[in-house]
Scaffold this motif. Structure first.
Motif, mmCIF file in Angstrom:
data_model
loop_
_atom_site.group_PDB
_atom_site.id
_atom_site.type_symbol
_atom_site.label_atom_id
_atom_site.label_comp_id
_atom_site.label_asym_id
_atom_site.label_seq_id
_atom_site.Cartn_x
_atom_site.Cartn_y
_atom_site.Cartn_z
ATOM 1 N N ALA A 261 50.128 73.567 45.062
ATOM 2 C CA ALA A 261 50.222 72.206 45.593
ATOM 3 C C ALA A 261 49.947 72.179 47.094
ATOM 4 N N ARG B 299 46.158 72.693 47.702
ATOM 5 C CA ARG B 299 45.395 71.490 47.370
ATOM 6 C C ARG B 299 45.515 70.438 48.453
ATOM 7 N N ASP B 300 46.710 70.260 48.990
ATOM 8 C CA ASP B 300 46.889 69.241 50.017
ATOM 9 C C ASP B 300 46.193 69.631 51.314
ATOM 10 N N THR C 34 59.358 73.984 38.776
ATOM 11 C CA THR C 34 58.268 74.952 38.745
ATOM 12 C C THR C 34 58.518 75.934 37.602
ATOM 13 N N PRO D 198 56.233 69.872 42.842
ATOM 14 C CA PRO D 198 55.455 70.535 43.892
ATOM 15 C C PRO D 198 54.602 69.585 44.715
ATOM 16 N N GLU D 199 54.072 68.562 44.081
ATOM 17 C CA GLU D 199 53.184 67.634 44.778
ATOM 18 C C GLU D 199 53.897 66.854 45.885
ATOM 19 N N GLU D 200 55.236 66.887 45.873
ATOM 20 C CA GLU D 200 55.985 66.214 46.928
ATOM 21 C C GLU D 200 56.187 67.114 48.142
ATOM 22 N N GLY E 136 53.612 69.515 49.274
ATOM 23 C CA GLY E 136 52.353 69.737 49.977
ATOM 24 C C GLY E 136 52.135 68.831 51.176
#
Length: 251
Positions: free
Chosen positions: A24, A27-28, A192, A219-221, A223
């Protein structure tokens, strides 16, 4: 650098990049325009696949393997990144190890394995990256944990190591700043694959009932917080910790 790609021209090394949190974060950073070095430990296929995916954002990427506790392996990996992408200007110390074990049942080897991965590795990687950063005004983001503040049954070694990461962050911020900006994040429990084997209903309730959001993070929170700390909007943040734990810890 543009408004929608604030990290364009930066070279980021993310350790432990093949884990859910590392993916994550990578990617960010790539979406923000940074070239990304994807670090792994014995997961070359996964790291290469992630590097190929990130390249779709129009950034340069490379996959590198190393044991973060090995001085020579880290030195070789950092050199590979420099040759492929240039001087590392953003370091995310994300690699870590988490194993539930009561202190009464722990051996010295158990203790050293956790402290090695979660604290020694932060030093080793930083030590090899820092000289180049001092000339390029770099940024370091260290991944700690809310357990550094709260503690937890079965995780004494892990909480100790993550508390050490916070001390390392503050001291290095004073020593290397203002040329290098050093900060940390302290995530709460994140959904996770590393956590799921333990995430029974009672386990989740115990770790989230006293938080504001009352749930696991994803996880996206995480990044975007790392990208923020690595970016131009955090110039006044030195030696600070962002508590990404839904209000589980307020400091």
């Amino acid at each position: 650098m543009t408004h929608d790609r604030p990290l364009a021209g930066e070279v980021a090394l993310v350790t432990g990049a093949t884990g859910a949190l590392g993916v994550a974060i990578c990617r960010d950073l790539a979406r923000a325009g940074a070239d990304v070095a994807v670090h792994h430990l014995d997961q070359e296929a996964e790291a290469t696949a992630l590097a190929d995916e990130l390249a779709g954002h129009g950034v340069r990427t490379v996959a590198v393997g190393a044991d973060v506790t090995s001085w020579d392996e880290v030195a070789a990996a950092v050199q590979t990144v420099r040759e492929a992408l240039g001087t590392i200007t953003v370091l995310v110390n994300n690699a870590g190890f988490m194993e539930p074990r009561r202190i009464a049942d722990s051996s010295l080897d158990d203790w050293r394995r956790t402290l090695g991965a979660d604290l020694d590795g932060v030093f080793v990687v930083t030590r090899h990256v820092l000289p180049g950063m001092l000339a390029s005004h770099g940024r370091i983001v260290n991944v700690s944990s809310q357990l550094a503040f709260k503690g937890a049954i079965d995780y004494v070694a892990y909480a100790t190591a993550k508390a050490g990461v916070l001390g390392f962050t503050k001291a290095l911020a004073r020593e290397a700043g203002p040329r290098v900006r050093v900060n940390a994040i302290a995530p709460g429990p994140i959904d996770t694959p590393m956590v799921r084997p333990y995430a029974t209903r009672d386990w989740v309730h115990e770790r989230t009932h006293d938080s504001v959001v009352g749930r696991l993070g994803v996880p996206e929170e995480v990044g975007p917080a790392v990208t923020f700390l690595a970016g131009p909007g955090a110039e006044l943040l030195h030696g600070q910790t962002l508590h990404l734990n839904g209000g589980g810890v307020m400091a």
